[in-house]
Motif scaffolding. Structure first.
Motif, PDB file in Angstrom:
ATOM      1  N   ARG A  94     -38.766 -57.508  28.616  1.00 51.02           N
ATOM      2  CA  ARG A  94     -39.768 -57.658  29.664  1.00 51.02           C
ATOM      3  C   ARG A  94     -38.876 -57.443  31.144  1.00 51.02           C
ATOM      4  NH1 ARG A  94     -41.282 -62.834  27.045  1.00 51.02           N
ATOM      5  NH2 ARG A  94     -42.861 -62.190  25.110  1.00 51.02           N
ATOM      6  N   GLN A  95     -37.540 -57.423  30.953  1.00 49.17           N
ATOM      7  CA  GLN A  95     -36.905 -57.160  32.485  1.00 49.17           C
ATOM      8  C   GLN A  95     -36.960 -55.787  32.796  1.00 49.17           C
ATOM      9  OE1 GLN A  95     -35.771 -59.435  30.215  1.00 49.17           O
ATOM     10  NE2 GLN A  95     -36.504 -61.196  31.367  1.00 49.17           N
ATOM     11  N   ASP A  96     -37.234 -54.842  31.786  1.00 45.10           N
ATOM     12  CA  ASP A  96     -37.002 -53.325  32.014  1.00 45.10           C
ATOM     13  C   ASP A  96     -38.331 -53.056  32.755  1.00 45.10           C
ATOM     14  OD1 ASP A  96     -36.737 -50.797  31.928  1.00 45.10           O
ATOM     15  OD2 ASP A  96     -36.629 -50.476  29.623  1.00 45.10           O
ATOM     16  N   ILE A  97     -38.193 -52.273  34.240  1.00 40.48           N
ATOM     17  CA  ILE A  97     -39.340 -51.877  34.872  1.00 40.48           C
ATOM     18  C   ILE A  97     -40.285 -51.045  34.344  1.00 40.48           C
ATOM     19  CG2 ILE A  97     -37.931 -50.405  36.257  1.00 40.48           C
ATOM     20  CD1 ILE A  97     -40.519 -52.686  37.897  1.00 40.48           C
ATOM     21  N   VAL A  98     -39.545 -50.134  33.561  1.00 44.88           N
ATOM     22  CA  VAL A  98     -40.569 -49.091  33.009  1.00 44.88           C
ATOM     23  C   VAL A  98     -41.554 -49.586  31.956  1.00 44.88           C
ATOM     24  CG1 VAL A  98     -40.486 -47.021  31.434  1.00 44.88           C
ATOM     25  CG2 VAL A  98     -38.473 -47.262  33.364  1.00 44.88           C
ATOM     26  N   VAL A  99     -41.033 -50.645  31.287  1.00 44.51           N
ATOM     27  CA  VAL A  99     -41.866 -51.534  30.429  1.00 44.51           C
ATOM     28  C   VAL A  99     -43.000 -52.176  31.272  1.00 44.51           C
ATOM     29  CG1 VAL A  99     -41.883 -53.257  28.531  1.00 44.51           C
ATOM     30  CG2 VAL A  99     -40.080 -51.540  28.541  1.00 44.51           C
ATOM     31  N   VAL A 100     -42.665 -52.991  32.231  1.00 44.44           N
ATOM     32  CA  VAL A 100     -43.499 -53.543  32.962  1.00 44.44           C
ATOM     33  C   VAL A 100     -44.608 -52.663  33.469  1.00 44.44           C
ATOM     34  CG1 VAL A 100     -43.970 -55.137  34.916  1.00 44.44           C
ATOM     35  CG2 VAL A 100     -42.014 -55.508  33.327  1.00 44.44           C
TER      36      VAL A 100
END
Length: 189
Positions: A60-66
């Motif tokens: 969840r900390q990965d900006i791409v995933v968010v």
């Protein structure tokens, strides 16, 4: 002796959907869309691991995933409202998005509704206050998009369909008809 009063039909069709129905539909949609998103990420990880031999992990900390998740949610809600006027959760609970005047909402209104939906959250949830206090139960995103959410099922019609199916099951098999194609023609006299 007074005359018997006719039975009232049981229907909620066309009435504005209440806050509980709308919240439950949203909760169902959030669960379903998040589950689909998670399964797609798992499938992508599996394919990448098979092709490259390297393991991919998502967090969840990965900006791409968010960003991808937020775009997916816009697509899920916007596409559903634009195409059919309802999401999966809304279909389960029998509610639908229509124009403010009750007519079928155009696809453009569904997309606008999805784009401005976050405003209701960003204003500390005050955008949803209209659902509780207005007669039409329209949230901020409904007011901006010119939409309303109504009950789209008719309990009386559903009950009649159920009774018809039950009567079909209980009825003895009908004699074959010449129109059925598998019966012998009836001889003429």
């Amino acid at each position: 002796m007074s005359a018997p009063t006719p039975a009232r039909s049981v229907t909620a069709q066309g009435n504005y959907a209440g806050s509980v129905s709308r919240f439950l539909a949203y909760a169902i949609d959030l669960f379903v869309s998040s589950a689909v998103f998670t399964l797609v990420l798992a499938a992508i990880s599996y394919v990448v691991q098979i092709v490259t031999g390297k393991q991919v992990s998502w967090n969840r900390q990965d900006i791409v995933v968010v960003v991808t998740y937020v775009l997916w949610e816009f697509f899920y809600f916007g596409y559903s409202w634009a195409v059919s006027g309802r999401t999966f959760g809304m279909a389960v609970l029998g509610i639908r998005v229509v124009r403010a005047d009750g007519a079928v909402a155009e696809p453009r209104r569904g997309v606008v509704r999805a784009l401005v939906f976050p405003l209701s959250f960003l204003l500390l949830g005050l955008g949803f206050l209209g659902i509780l206090v207005q007669r039409e139960r329209r949230a901020l995103h409904d007011l901006i998009a010119g939409t309303a959410v109504i009950y789209a099922w008719d309990a009386r019609a559903a009950r009649l369909r159920f009774l018809a199916r039950e009567a079909e099951k209980a009825a003895p098999p009908a004699a074959a008809s010449p129109l059925a194609g598998d019966a012998e023609p009836v001889p003429e006299r």
